[in-house]
Design a protein around this motif. Sequence first.
Motif, mmCIF file in Angstrom:
data_model
loop_
_atom_site.group_PDB
_atom_site.id
_atom_site.type_symbol
_atom_site.label_atom_id
_atom_site.label_comp_id
_atom_site.label_asym_id
_atom_site.label_seq_id
_atom_site.Cartn_x
_atom_site.Cartn_y
_atom_site.Cartn_z
ATOM 1 N N PHE A 133 29.966 33.783 50.235
ATOM 2 C CA PHE A 133 30.794 33.046 51.193
ATOM 3 C C PHE A 133 31.025 33.870 52.450
ATOM 4 C CE2 PHE A 133 34.882 31.938 53.014
ATOM 5 C CZ PHE A 133 34.823 30.565 53.095
ATOM 6 N N LEU A 134 31.381 35.130 52.254
ATOM 7 C CA LEU A 134 31.665 35.994 53.403
ATOM 8 C C LEU A 134 30.415 36.220 54.246
ATOM 9 C CD1 LEU A 134 34.053 38.554 51.685
ATOM 10 C CD2 LEU A 134 34.667 36.800 53.365
ATOM 11 N N ASP B 61 20.796 28.048 45.832
ATOM 12 C CA ASP B 61 21.721 27.927 44.707
ATOM 13 C C ASP B 61 22.651 26.738 44.823
ATOM 14 O OD1 ASP B 61 20.676 30.059 43.327
ATOM 15 O OD2 ASP B 61 21.956 31.533 44.298
ATOM 16 N N TYR C 73 31.448 36.255 37.415
ATOM 17 C CA TYR C 73 30.567 36.175 38.574
ATOM 18 C C TYR C 73 31.252 35.430 39.718
ATOM 19 C CZ TYR C 73 26.139 36.178 41.070
ATOM 20 O OH TYR C 73 25.156 36.403 41.995
ATOM 21 N N ALA C 74 31.932 34.350 39.369
ATOM 22 C CA ALA C 74 32.594 33.527 40.386
ATOM 23 C C ALA C 74 33.593 34.338 41.199
ATOM 24 C CB ALA C 74 33.292 32.344 39.724
ATOM 25 N N TYR C 75 34.306 35.246 40.547
ATOM 26 C CA TYR C 75 35.359 35.978 41.250
ATOM 27 C C TYR C 75 34.940 37.344 41.753
ATOM 28 C CZ TYR C 75 38.710 32.370 40.464
ATOM 29 O OH TYR C 75 39.352 31.166 40.520
ATOM 30 N N ALA C 76 33.985 37.971 41.080
ATOM 31 C CA ALA C 76 33.656 39.347 41.463
ATOM 32 C C ALA C 76 32.465 39.423 42.415
ATOM 33 C CB ALA C 76 33.374 40.181 40.212
ATOM 34 N N ASN D 224 30.358 36.282 43.637
ATOM 35 C CA ASN D 224 30.038 35.151 44.502
ATOM 36 C C ASN D 224 30.795 35.122 45.839
ATOM 37 O OD1 ASN D 224 28.279 32.768 44.527
ATOM 38 N ND2 ASN D 224 30.219 31.689 44.839
ATOM 39 N N PRO D 225 32.036 35.582 45.885
ATOM 40 C CA PRO D 225 32.737 35.571 47.182
ATOM 41 C C PRO D 225 31.948 36.273 48.275
ATOM 42 C CG PRO D 225 34.302 35.986 45.444
ATOM 43 C CD PRO D 225 32.948 35.984 44.782
ATOM 44 N N LEU D 226 31.134 37.234 47.919
ATOM 45 C CA LEU D 226 30.317 37.912 48.915
ATOM 46 C C LEU D 226 29.373 36.941 49.623
ATOM 47 C CD1 LEU D 226 29.341 41.321 47.282
ATOM 48 C CD2 LEU D 226 30.372 40.971 49.532
ATOM 49 N N TYR E 180 30.281 33.498 33.715
ATOM 50 C CA TYR E 180 30.346 32.654 34.908
ATOM 51 C C TYR E 180 31.632 32.896 35.685
ATOM 52 C CZ TYR E 180 26.143 29.893 34.373
ATOM 53 O OH TYR E 180 24.832 29.500 34.321
ATOM 54 N N MET E 181 32.725 33.035 34.926
ATOM 55 C CA MET E 181 34.020 33.269 35.561
ATOM 56 C C MET E 181 34.010 34.619 36.287
ATOM 57 S SD MET E 181 36.824 31.364 35.454
ATOM 58 C CE MET E 181 37.214 30.687 33.860
ATOM 59 N N ALA F 115 37.847 41.914 44.597
ATOM 60 C CA ALA F 115 36.920 41.605 43.508
ATOM 61 C C ALA F 115 37.340 42.304 42.224
ATOM 62 C CB ALA F 115 35.504 42.009 43.901
ATOM 63 N N TRP G 136 28.293 46.430 42.842
ATOM 64 C CA TRP G 136 28.948 45.555 43.840
ATOM 65 C C TRP G 136 28.565 45.982 45.256
ATOM 66 C CZ3 TRP G 136 32.036 45.410 48.083
ATOM 67 C CH2 TRP G 136 32.655 44.198 48.394
#
Lengths: 194, 194
Positions: free
Chosen positions: B162-163, B111, B153-156, B158-160, B150-151, B186, B90
């Motif tokens: 966005f930030l 993406d 990845y989405a939470y752990a 992918n938020p990076l 996928y789930m 995360a 991470w």
Amino acid sequence: MAALQKSIDKRNALINATIELVNNDGFHATPMSKIAKMACVSPATIYLYFENKQDLVNKTYIEVKANYTAYAFATYYETMPVEEGFKVIWHRIAEFKLKESADAMFLAQCDNTPMIDEASRQEGIKHLQPLLDLWARGKKEGIIKPLSDYMLYAYAINPLSFLMIAQNRGSVKLDKEQLEQAYEAAWSSIKTCK
Amino acid sequence: MAALQKSIDKRNALINATIELVNNDGFHATPMSKIAKMACVSPATIYLYFENKQDLVNKTYIEVKANYTAYAFATYYETMPVEEGFKVIWHRIAEFKLKESADAMFLAQCDNTPMIDEASRQEGIKHLQPLLDLWARGKKEGIIKPLSDYMLYAYAINPLSFLMIAQNRGSVKLDKEQLEQAYEAAWSSIKTCK
DNA sequence: TTACAGAAAATGAACGTTCATTCTTTTTTA
DNA sequence: TAAAAAAGAATGAACGTTCATTTTCTGTAA
């Protein structure tokens, strides 16, 4: 002395055509002629409703964003407890992204490309205020971690966009159970107490 | 009977120009002539290194994605405990997104748009396998929630993205403390036990 | 060590196409 | 009937790609 009015149907058709074509091909790969054809309108007519191509896509963005936030907050009241309020909003957002996936895809594409004016982007953000207020309340009550709004959004809301895109590509099928798991993960990441 | 070789420097210059220009203007708004100019090369020369514009952007995507995953896993070993392994990966991903932000922006844009071939997208996913293996191990040991990849990845992870995008737009400044908060969020969203 | 031949690499100009936008004319409607 | 709305054809600019030519470089022969 006429006082005709431009048809709102035609405007809507143009906006919808823009969404669909931009989703499939991207902004710069969708010619005005194609948008016109899909909306059953002459290319020249577009310029009666919008200044130019950039204006068309900006207006489309703002309109879709407004629909999105209206949908998100439709069943939320400021008198709700924080946890319930978040749950309601989260699920409405999820519902929007799954039901109105064309609109949601369009927004996701706008938010990650230089397709939209910075001004229109700002305009779109405004409508999220109720969620920010809810978070402020949650932080004050010690229910939500003292994180910045961007951080909360990144972990609680944005993952839904990722999952929706994956679903639209056929990589994933989000059933009711998975949606509840997603909600759990979202809430876990922003609530206090471990 | 010569045996010249095409210059790797020129190829790199083309790839880097593509990244920078696509980041600023989007794929379809960056002409080959502009890429050529930025790489100090004739437009015709591009076609000695790549088949066409689509091939150029596909190859760029695959190359950047490979760099990204190589960076992500550089300090990770499969013998590490799950929690430590995740922490290491991470933080490497976070470091990549902050340090190599042009590359990361390019990937984020790829993406979420129809810019890249589906085949190239698949090619890019392959390299994430070590992370999926780590998660499988974590689930087996009961440390990580039994969610789909996928789930997770989405939470752990992918938020990076966005930030990082928010930071690159100037909406946010991610300092060390905020990064640790992000890691906490995360991990909270994917670990078992509440 | 130099000179040269030949092929790869690189180039700038040119080509055909496509696009956003505008112009002129026709249609619609109050 | 008059002005707004809509249309289709026209326009000029810009684009991706190709073409004809020049430049660069290497292996070889003198």
